[in-house]
Design an enzyme around this catalytic site. Sequence first.
Site, short mmCIF file in Angstrom:
data_model
loop_
_atom_site.label_atom_id
_atom_site.label_comp_id
_atom_site.label_asym_id
_atom_site.label_seq_id
_atom_site.Cartn_x
_atom_site.Cartn_y
_atom_site.Cartn_z
N ASN A 211 0.85 -1.20 0.00
CA ASN A 211 0.00 0.00 0.00
C ASN A 211 0.88 1.24 0.00
OD1 ASN A 211 0.53 0.80 2.87
ND2 ASN A 211 -0.41 -1.21 3.22
N ASP A 280 -4.88 -6.34 5.25
CA ASP A 280 -5.91 -7.13 5.93
C ASP A 280 -5.89 -8.59 5.46
OD1 ASP A 280 -7.00 -5.12 7.58
OD2 ASP A 280 -7.98 -4.22 5.84
N LYS A 290 8.12 -17.72 -10.23
CA LYS A 290 7.52 -16.57 -10.89
C LYS A 290 6.39 -17.03 -11.85
CE LYS A 290 8.57 -12.68 -13.84
NZ LYS A 290 9.40 -12.21 -14.92
N1 CTP Z 1 -4.07 -2.87 12.34
C1 CTP Z 1 -3.32 -3.93 12.83
N2 CTP Z 1 -3.36 -5.13 12.21
C2 CTP Z 1 -4.12 -5.32 11.11
C3 CTP Z 1 -4.89 -4.24 10.59
C4 CTP Z 1 -4.84 -3.04 11.23
O1 CTP Z 1 -2.62 -3.75 13.84
N3 CTP Z 1 -4.13 -6.51 10.54
C5 CTP Z 1 -4.04 -1.60 13.05
C6 CTP Z 1 -3.43 -0.46 12.26
O2 CTP Z 1 -2.04 -0.36 12.50
C7 CTP Z 1 -4.20 0.74 12.80
C8 CTP Z 1 -5.55 0.18 13.14
O3 CTP Z 1 -5.36 -1.23 13.27
O4 CTP Z 1 -3.64 1.20 14.01
C9 CTP Z 1 -6.63 0.47 12.16
O5 CTP Z 1 -6.36 -0.04 10.91
P1 CTP Z 1 -7.39 0.10 9.69
O6 CTP Z 1 -6.83 -0.61 8.53
O7 CTP Z 1 -7.79 1.51 9.53
O8 CTP Z 1 -8.63 -0.65 10.29
P2 CTP Z 1 -9.17 -2.07 10.05
O9 CTP Z 1 -9.41 -2.66 11.39
O10 CTP Z 1 -8.29 -2.86 9.14
O11 CTP Z 1 -10.56 -1.74 9.37
P3 CTP Z 1 -10.92 -1.28 7.86
O12 CTP Z 1 -9.72 -1.54 6.99
O13 CTP Z 1 -12.08 -2.11 7.54
O14 CTP Z 1 -11.26 0.18 7.97
#
Ligand code: CTP
Length: 396
Positions: A211, A280, A290
């Site tokens: 990302n 996620d 590859k």
């Molecule tokens: N975070 C984490 N581990 C993950 C995903 C997120 O520790 N697998 C932490 C990020 O570092 C951040 C917080 O959770 O501090 C929020 O992350 P975000 O991506 O905004 O939230 P999500 O829970 O993934 O929800 P969504 O993507 O659906 O908004």
Amino acid sequence: MDLAGKKIVLGLTGGIACYKAAELTRALIKAGASVQVVMTDAATHFITPVTMQALSGQTVYTDQWDPRVANNMAHIDLTRGADAIVIAPCSADFIAKLAQGRCDDLLSTLCVARPMQVPLLVAPAMNVEMWQNPATQRNVQQIAADGITIMGPGVGEQACGETGLGRMLEPAQLLELICAAFQAKSLAGKKVLITAGPTFEAIDPVRGITNLSSGKMGYAIARAAYAAGAQVTLVSGPTALVAPYGVQRIDVTTARQMHDSVLAQVGGQEVFIAVAAVADWHVSNAAEQKIKKDGASGLPTLQFAPNPDILAAVAALPDRPYCVGFAAESEQLLQHAEAKRVKKNIPLLVGNIGHETFGKDDNELVLFDAQGHTHLARADKNSLAQQLIAAIAARL
Ligand code: CTP
């Protein structure tokens, strides 16, 4: 880095690292400080006062008996009104002088004559054997006990061809430490664990999903936490950034590696700040070789499996640290961020206003806690990081 309005007396002593003092002068001025240069006679053999004068924009002093000082008391005048004295490079001989309180040239006299509330910071620079010499080590311990801040030295290749401890720290590192000297030690003695940067999930050995996170906000928070006196561990996804000085950095690639590293480090931590933009999902059918464009199976099909939620895992620990999360929302920040804070069961969540902050040097934040929300106006990420650390320290 903010040194707006600060008056720094920059002392140079004899050493090849004098060339780095020129860059340090520029960096200090860029950060808002005014720089008054004082050089020992030995320093003038390595870099000329003309160079330092041109860079600092102020008269350079080298001589206790300089007739340009009307009252002939440069050793008094130059430190009154100063916010800090920085000696960079600081030779073994000058450390010995400081340890003994000797006053046999302008710079040493000025150090002894400084009001004691003016911090004195020194950046040792010398050959590895000189640094390790028991007399030097004894003197270093003495000046540290006298309240002088020792910055470095660094380790590496030396001008003399030998390798080891004794290199002067780089100007950027010195700048960080000088800025840190002006900050309140609101996290003194606390252990802080931070995640930063993106994660990278492989599709095959040469491709992956990541990302736009640059890691700048997380690194700025690590820098600010260290400056506030904390012992900082930074678990970082792949970034192009240099680790902040004094921070222990652990490099990881995937979300699962970040999760395992954080859980291995979290025992004994008092604060956990999850700044990383963690993927996620990971690709559950990543190819070992590859994937060929004209392979037999045609267009590749990716399958995904969920990654562990690192913040939720830490927040669920029985003796959890104070947990701070970040949220990058593209819409309805107020509702989504507060809902996320409650769902993740954490006391503080920091919302980025908009997701276009990725990679930028500035940002705008909203802090959500049980009391409501507080807006931190758009500013440089380093300055926002300092405000966030102050806000965390106040809530601990
Ligand atoms: N975070 C984490 N581990 C993950 C995903 C997120 O520790 N697998 C932490 C990020 O570092 C951040 C917080 O959770 O501090 C929020 O992350 P975000 O991506 O905004 O939230 P999500 O829970 O993934 O929800 P969504 O993507 O659906 O908004």
